[in-house]
Scaffold this motif. Sequence first.
Motif, PDB file in Angstrom:
ATOM      1  N   ASN A  73       0.832  -1.209   0.000  1.00  0.00           N
ATOM      2  CA  ASN A  73       0.000   0.000   0.000  1.00  0.00           C
ATOM      3  C   ASN A  73       0.864   1.256   0.000  1.00  0.00           C
ATOM      4  N   LEU A  74       1.927   1.254   0.801  1.00  0.00           N
ATOM      5  CA  LEU A  74       2.822   2.412   0.835  1.00  0.00           C
ATOM      6  C   LEU A  74       3.512   2.595  -0.513  1.00  0.00           C
ATOM      7  N   SER A  75       3.732   1.480  -1.211  1.00  0.00           N
ATOM      8  CA  SER A  75       4.356   1.554  -2.532  1.00  0.00           C
ATOM      9  C   SER A  75       3.486   2.357  -3.506  1.00  0.00           C
ATOM     10  N   PRO A  84       3.259   9.305   3.158  1.00  0.00           N
ATOM     11  CA  PRO A  84       2.267   8.492   3.869  1.00  0.00           C
ATOM     12  C   PRO A  84       1.933   9.109   5.227  1.00  0.00           C
ATOM     13  N   VAL A  87      -3.539   5.171   7.832  1.00  0.00           N
ATOM     14  CA  VAL A  87      -3.970   3.914   7.207  1.00  0.00           C
ATOM     15  C   VAL A  87      -5.166   3.361   7.973  1.00  0.00           C
ATOM     16  N   ALA A 117       4.910   0.679   9.796  1.00  0.00           N
ATOM     17  CA  ALA A 117       4.143   1.919  10.017  1.00  0.00           C
ATOM     18  C   ALA A 117       5.003   2.923  10.793  1.00  0.00           C
ATOM     19  N   PHE A 120       7.762   4.715   8.807  1.00  0.00           N
ATOM     20  CA  PHE A 120       7.349   5.824   7.934  1.00  0.00           C
ATOM     21  C   PHE A 120       6.418   6.811   8.639  1.00  0.00           C
ATOM     22  N   VAL A 122       3.456   6.331   9.887  1.00  0.00           N
ATOM     23  CA  VAL A 122       2.065   6.162   9.457  1.00  0.00           C
ATOM     24  C   VAL A 122       1.221   5.732  10.655  1.00  0.00           C
ATOM     25  N   VAL A 140      -4.607   3.280   2.486  1.00  0.00           N
ATOM     26  CA  VAL A 140      -3.606   4.245   2.960  1.00  0.00           C
ATOM     27  C   VAL A 140      -3.942   5.635   2.453  1.00  0.00           C
ATOM     28  N   GLY A 142      -2.121   9.497   2.013  1.00  0.00           N
ATOM     29  CA  GLY A 142      -0.911  10.302   2.073  1.00  0.00           C
ATOM     30  C   GLY A 142      -1.223  11.710   1.621  1.00  0.00           C
ATOM     31  N   PRO A 198       9.119  -0.206   0.465  1.00  0.00           N
ATOM     32  CA  PRO A 198       8.423   0.789  -0.362  1.00  0.00           C
ATOM     33  C   PRO A 198       9.315   2.001  -0.611  1.00  0.00           C
ATOM     34  N   VAL A 200       9.352   5.162  -0.726  1.00  0.00           N
ATOM     35  CA  VAL A 200       8.684   6.411  -0.357  1.00  0.00           C
ATOM     36  C   VAL A 200       9.582   7.636  -0.566  1.00  0.00           C
TER      37      VAL A 200
END
Length: 337
Positions: A73-75, A84, A87, A117, A120, A122, A140, A142, A198, A200
């Motif tokens: 999802n972060l990808s 991000p 979530v 999480a 990053f 999140v 997610v 962002g 990911p 990011v």
Amino acid sequence: MNLSEFDLIESYFKRDTTVQNSGVALGIGDDCALLDIPEGYQLAVSTDSLVCGVHFFEDVEPYRLGYKALAVNLSDLAAMGALPKWVSLAITLPNGAMVNNNQNWLAEFTRGFFALADKFGVLLVGGDTTKGPLSITLSVKGIVPRGLALQRNKANEGDMICVSNHIGNGALGLAVKSKAVTVTHPQYFVDALELTEPRVDLGILLRGLASSCIDISDGLTQDLTHILKASNCCAKITIESLPFSEMMQDEIKSAKLDNDAAVQYALTGGDDYELLFTVSESNLIVLEQILAQQTELMPSISVIGSITSAQPELISFFKDKQAVTYATGGWDHFKQE
Ligand code: ADP
Ligand code: MG
């Protein structure tokens, strides 16, 4: 011990979200979460499901499942250049065993989930907890400065096509797990598949530099095709510039893996979650200068081809300057065998 739905939420999912600058005005516990989006930003939202038997093996380590569910999802946020923030997690758990008799499963799942999480920053702000065949759906959210999100539809003729890090590792990891191949370094490839990183930071760096971007989830050629169709152009790919990991090169050298098989994993395998992006030649110089100063934080990038005007083939492949052909499919849940 028999835990109720609400005990599960309290024990495993609810954590303090009153972190500074979190933007969470109201977290888990009410009918909705309330989130503050900073002035001048747009909200980037993406949802991905992981279904047992389709996206993961039943015996997958729960830590890795929790980690990967969030990583994929972060990808997607990375591919849009979004930072991000939040979530939500909808989880369906099978009858009893996983939570009531063996609470370790959920403890391990959430440990993997929160490890990434936290990395990053999140925050889990809501979700749904139900009983049934194991499946996980994450949404997610962002933020990205208005107008700067990286879309698929802005590639231009003459742009360079780049990918981050290495490709083909994830697909080889899947082949190792499915016992389709035997290699010298199986765990390295399984880790590449299950502990995806990911991209990011790279996605954020690409804001204002890349003309288009996508993450490679379903295979390089299929994901590139999405950019080409959206941008109404074609592409030239040079096979020898596909970036294989050292381990992949080692498998080829020791004849555990055929070079063409490695190319096929890279082109159509998927599960790499690297960024595939297009960038003008002048912006590529800027990007390479920035990357040269930030090597520890950022993955390497490789130029693998260029965007061309309309041709008979959407993607043409070249190997040692000779035109070659390769299968260009990718993963499609609804494709008929
Ligand atoms: P409702 O019935 O109003 O939809 P629920 O009883 O399903 O609310 O959930 C109660 C609260 O717990 C909500 O704030 C919801 O977002 C949160 N929640 C439920 N399941 C999860 C989960 N798996 N992860 C995070 N938050 C969850
Ligand atoms: Mg609910």
